[in-house]
Design a protein around this motif. Structure first.
Motif, PDB file in Angstrom:
ATOM      1  N   ILE A   1       0.842  -1.203   0.000  1.00 58.65           N
ATOM      2  CA  ILE A   1       0.000   0.000   0.000  1.00 58.65           C
ATOM      3  C   ILE A   1       0.879   1.256   0.000  1.00 58.65           C
ATOM      4  O   ILE A   1       0.591   2.226  -0.708  1.00 58.65           O
ATOM      5  N   SER A   2       1.954   1.222   0.773  1.00 60.41           N
ATOM      6  CA  SER A   2       2.879   2.361   0.796  1.00 60.41           C
ATOM      7  C   SER A   2       3.508   2.585  -0.577  1.00 60.41           C
ATOM      8  O   SER A   2       3.699   3.730  -1.009  1.00 60.41           O
ATOM      9  N   ILE A   3       3.824   1.509  -1.263  1.00 60.24           N
ATOM     10  CA  ILE A   3       4.362   1.608  -2.621  1.00 60.24           C
ATOM     11  C   ILE A   3       3.348   2.266  -3.544  1.00 60.24           C
ATOM     12  O   ILE A   3       3.682   3.153  -4.347  1.00 60.24           O
ATOM     13  N   ARG A   4       2.088   1.853  -3.427  1.00 62.22           N
ATOM     14  CA  ARG A   4       1.035   2.417  -4.279  1.00 62.22           C
ATOM     15  C   ARG A   4       0.808   3.907  -3.978  1.00 62.22           C
ATOM     16  O   ARG A   4       0.561   4.703  -4.877  1.00 62.22           O
TER      17      ARG A   4
ATOM     18  N   LYS B   1      -6.089  -7.106  -5.820  1.00 60.20           N
ATOM     19  CA  LYS B   1      -6.867  -5.869  -5.693  1.00 60.20           C
ATOM     20  C   LYS B   1      -5.959  -4.653  -5.624  1.00 60.20           C
ATOM     21  O   LYS B   1      -6.321  -3.573  -6.101  1.00 60.20           O
ATOM     22  N   LEU B   2      -4.771  -4.830  -5.067  1.00 60.99           N
ATOM     23  CA  LEU B   2      -3.824  -3.719  -5.021  1.00 60.99           C
ATOM     24  C   LEU B   2      -3.182  -3.476  -6.389  1.00 60.99           C
ATOM     25  O   LEU B   2      -2.431  -2.527  -6.563  1.00 60.99           O
ATOM     26  N   SER B   3      -3.489  -4.336  -7.362  1.00 62.75           N
ATOM     27  CA  SER B   3      -3.057  -4.097  -8.734  1.00 62.75           C
ATOM     28  C   SER B   3      -4.033  -3.185  -9.471  1.00 62.75           C
ATOM     29  O   SER B   3      -3.767  -2.766 -10.600  1.00 62.75           O
ATOM     30  N   LEU B   4      -5.153  -2.882  -8.847  1.00 61.62           N
ATOM     31  CA  LEU B   4      -6.191  -2.074  -9.486  1.00 61.62           C
ATOM     32  C   LEU B   4      -6.049  -0.588  -9.207  1.00 61.62           C
ATOM     33  O   LEU B   4      -6.879   0.201  -9.632  1.00 61.62           O
ATOM     34  N   THR B   5      -5.016  -0.208  -8.479  1.00 62.63           N
ATOM     35  CA  THR B   5      -4.962   1.164  -7.975  1.00 62.63           C
ATOM     36  C   THR B   5      -4.548   2.185  -9.019  1.00 62.63           C
ATOM     37  O   THR B   5      -4.714   3.374  -8.806  1.00 62.63           O
ATOM     38  N   HIS B   6      -4.011   1.734 -10.151  1.00 61.79           N
ATOM     39  CA  HIS B   6      -3.552   2.678 -11.166  1.00 61.79           C
ATOM     40  C   HIS B   6      -4.620   2.876 -12.226  1.00 61.79           C
ATOM     41  O   HIS B   6      -5.043   1.923 -12.873  1.00 61.79           O
ATOM     42  N   LYS B   7      -5.053   4.110 -12.418  1.00 60.13           N
ATOM     43  CA  LYS B   7      -5.916   4.434 -13.551  1.00 60.13           C
ATOM     44  C   LYS B   7      -5.059   4.813 -14.759  1.00 60.13           C
ATOM     45  O   LYS B   7      -5.508   4.766 -15.888  1.00 60.13           O
ATOM     46  N   GLU B   8      -3.812   5.202 -14.485  1.00 56.92           N
ATOM     47  CA  GLU B   8      -2.908   5.547 -15.566  1.00 56.92           C
ATOM     48  C   GLU B   8      -2.391   4.276 -16.245  1.00 56.92           C
ATOM     49  O   GLU B   8      -2.434   3.196 -15.674  1.00 56.92           O
ATOM     50  N   LEU B   9      -1.925   4.430 -17.481  1.00 54.64           N
ATOM     51  CA  LEU B   9      -1.339   3.288 -18.181  1.00 54.64           C
ATOM     52  C   LEU B   9      -0.070   2.862 -17.454  1.00 54.64           C
ATOM     53  O   LEU B   9       0.762   3.682 -17.102  1.00 54.64           O
TER      54      LEU B   9
ATOM     55  N   ARG C   1       4.217  -5.664 -16.331  1.00 55.59           N
ATOM     56  CA  ARG C   1       5.294  -6.661 -16.350  1.00 55.59           C
ATOM     57  C   ARG C   1       6.616  -6.092 -15.847  1.00 55.59           C
ATOM     58  O   ARG C   1       7.514  -6.841 -15.478  1.00 55.59           O
ATOM     59  N   SER C   2       6.738  -4.781 -15.831  1.00 62.18           N
ATOM     60  CA  SER C   2       7.975  -4.156 -15.365  1.00 62.18           C
ATOM     61  C   SER C   2       8.015  -4.040 -13.842  1.00 62.18           C
ATOM     62  O   SER C   2       9.054  -3.716 -13.275  1.00 62.18           O
ATOM     63  N   GLU C   3       6.892  -4.321 -13.190  1.00 64.64           N
ATOM     64  CA  GLU C   3       6.833  -4.190 -11.729  1.00 64.64           C
ATOM     65  C   GLU C   3       7.173  -5.503 -11.042  1.00 64.64           C
ATOM     66  O   GLU C   3       6.770  -6.576 -11.505  1.00 64.64           O
ATOM     67  N   PRO C   4       7.883  -5.439  -9.922  1.00 65.90           N
ATOM     68  CA  PRO C   4       8.144  -6.669  -9.151  1.00 65.90           C
ATOM     69  C   PRO C   4       6.853  -7.366  -8.714  1.00 65.90           C
ATOM     70  O   PRO C   4       6.856  -8.582  -8.534  1.00 65.90           O
ATOM     71  N   LEU C   5       5.762  -6.616  -8.555  1.00 66.61           N
ATOM     72  CA  LEU C   5       4.504  -7.216  -8.104  1.00 66.61           C
ATOM     73  C   LEU C   5       4.030  -8.306  -9.064  1.00 66.61           C
ATOM     74  O   LEU C   5       3.569  -9.368  -8.642  1.00 66.61           O
ATOM     75  N   PHE C   6       4.128  -8.041 -10.354  1.00 64.61           N
ATOM     76  CA  PHE C   6       3.665  -8.988 -11.372  1.00 64.61           C
ATOM     77  C   PHE C   6       4.360 -10.333 -11.217  1.00 64.61           C
ATOM     78  O   PHE C   6       3.730 -11.388 -11.139  1.00 64.61           O
ATOM     79  N   HIS C   7       5.674 -10.313 -11.154  1.00 60.50           N
ATOM     80  CA  HIS C   7       6.449 -11.553 -11.068  1.00 60.50           C
ATOM     81  C   HIS C   7       6.341 -12.181  -9.677  1.00 60.50           C
ATOM     82  O   HIS C   7       6.402 -13.405  -9.542  1.00 60.50           O
ATOM     83  N   SER C   8       6.141 -11.360  -8.662  1.00 56.78           N
ATOM     84  CA  SER C   8       6.014 -11.879  -7.297  1.00 56.78           C
ATOM     85  C   SER C   8       4.739 -12.692  -7.136  1.00 56.78           C
ATOM     86  O   SER C   8       4.740 -13.756  -6.509  1.00 56.78           O
ATOM     87  N   ILE C   9       3.641 -12.198  -7.702  1.00 61.27           N
ATOM     88  CA  ILE C   9       2.370 -12.928  -7.628  1.00 61.27           C
ATOM     89  C   ILE C   9       2.514 -14.274  -8.330  1.00 61.27           C
ATOM     90  O   ILE C   9       2.056 -15.310  -7.819  1.00 61.27           O
ATOM     91  N   ASN C  10       3.152 -14.276  -9.484  1.00 58.00           N
ATOM     92  CA  ASN C  10       3.356 -15.544 -10.201  1.00 58.00           C
ATOM     93  C   ASN C  10       4.230 -16.501  -9.396  1.00 58.00           C
ATOM     94  O   ASN C  10       3.993 -17.718  -9.375  1.00 58.00           O
ATOM     95  N   ARG C  11       5.230 -15.953  -8.712  1.00 57.19           N
ATOM     96  CA  ARG C  11       6.143 -16.798  -7.926  1.00 57.19           C
ATOM     97  C   ARG C  11       5.409 -17.435  -6.747  1.00 57.19           C
ATOM     98  O   ARG C  11       5.563 -18.641  -6.477  1.00 57.19           O
TER      99      ARG C  11
END
Length: 210
Positions: A38-41, A125-133, A137-147
């Motif tokens: 959340i702090s990152i967002r 749900k914390l992946s939904l916080t960006h309305k901007e493009l 795939r460039s974020e650690p979050l994407f690969h972390s969820i897959n891991r």
């Protein structure tokens, strides 16, 4: 101009330094993966605002926050993966509150699946916080969820081998997880589905054999 930026830095740099030190102190011994994310967002949101308002000197401060927060998030992902890998290999299912009788593992989801669905849903749900493009795939979050998801699936595969029908056991658990994601996000007000969510659902469907 450069003069204004220099002046603002002289005024605010001590405050920025103190704030970064405070962040380091707060996250040093925490295991709150959601609090860190959340702090990152929040930092990302402030970056977009600063850029749109052309606010000088705050970018370096926010970059400093993210340099502290992202590595901590990665360490907490490592911790979650370690916890998953240490789960006992059983066919224990979620049972009715107040009852000691466990249900048939071929038709009732495993306790780990029930808890993991809540955890995964919170991360998504914390992946939904960006309305901007955003290049997800460039974020650690994407690969972390897959891991984390891969480690969960490894445990489920091991647990399935203790059941009477491994394929049905896995289908029951992956269908529960898929339905949990589908039902929750159907209720979302978001106009877009994050890439990690759509890919996770497609992946889960590929594991379900009906």
């Amino acid at each position: 101009g450069d003069g204004i930026r220099k002046l603002l830095l002289e005024v605010f740099q001590p405050t920025f330094d103190n704030a970064l030190e405070f962040t380091h102190h707060l996250i040093d011994n925490t295991y709150d993966i959601f609090g860190v994310l959340i702090s990152i967002r929040v930092a990302h949101r402030l970056q977009f605002e600063a850029q749109s308002r052309q606010t000088p000197c705050i970018d370096d401060y926010l970059d400093g926050q993210l340099i502290l927060l992202w590595p901590k998030f990665q360490k907490l992902v490592d911790f979650q993966c370690e916890q998953l890998r240490s789960v006992a290999i059983t066919t224990n299912t979620a049972h009715i509150r107040g009852s000691e009788n466990h249900s048939d593992p071929l038709v009732t989801p495993h306790e780990l699946t029930v808890q993991f669905s809540k955890f995964l849903l919170s991360l998504l749900k914390l992946s939904l916080t960006h309305k901007e493009l955003l290049d997800e795939r460039s974020e650690p979050l994407f690969h972390s969820i897959n891991r984390i998801r891969d480690d969960f699936e490894t445990i489920m595969t091991k647990c399935s081998k203790k059941s009477k029908n491994a394929e049905k056991f896995l289908t029951t658990n992956y269908m529960y997880l898929y339905n949990s994601l589908q039902q929750s996000f159907l209720k979302s007000d978001s106009e877009r589905e994050p890439l990690i969510l759509s890919e996770t659902k497609v992946h889960l469907l590929s594991l379900i054999h009906i």
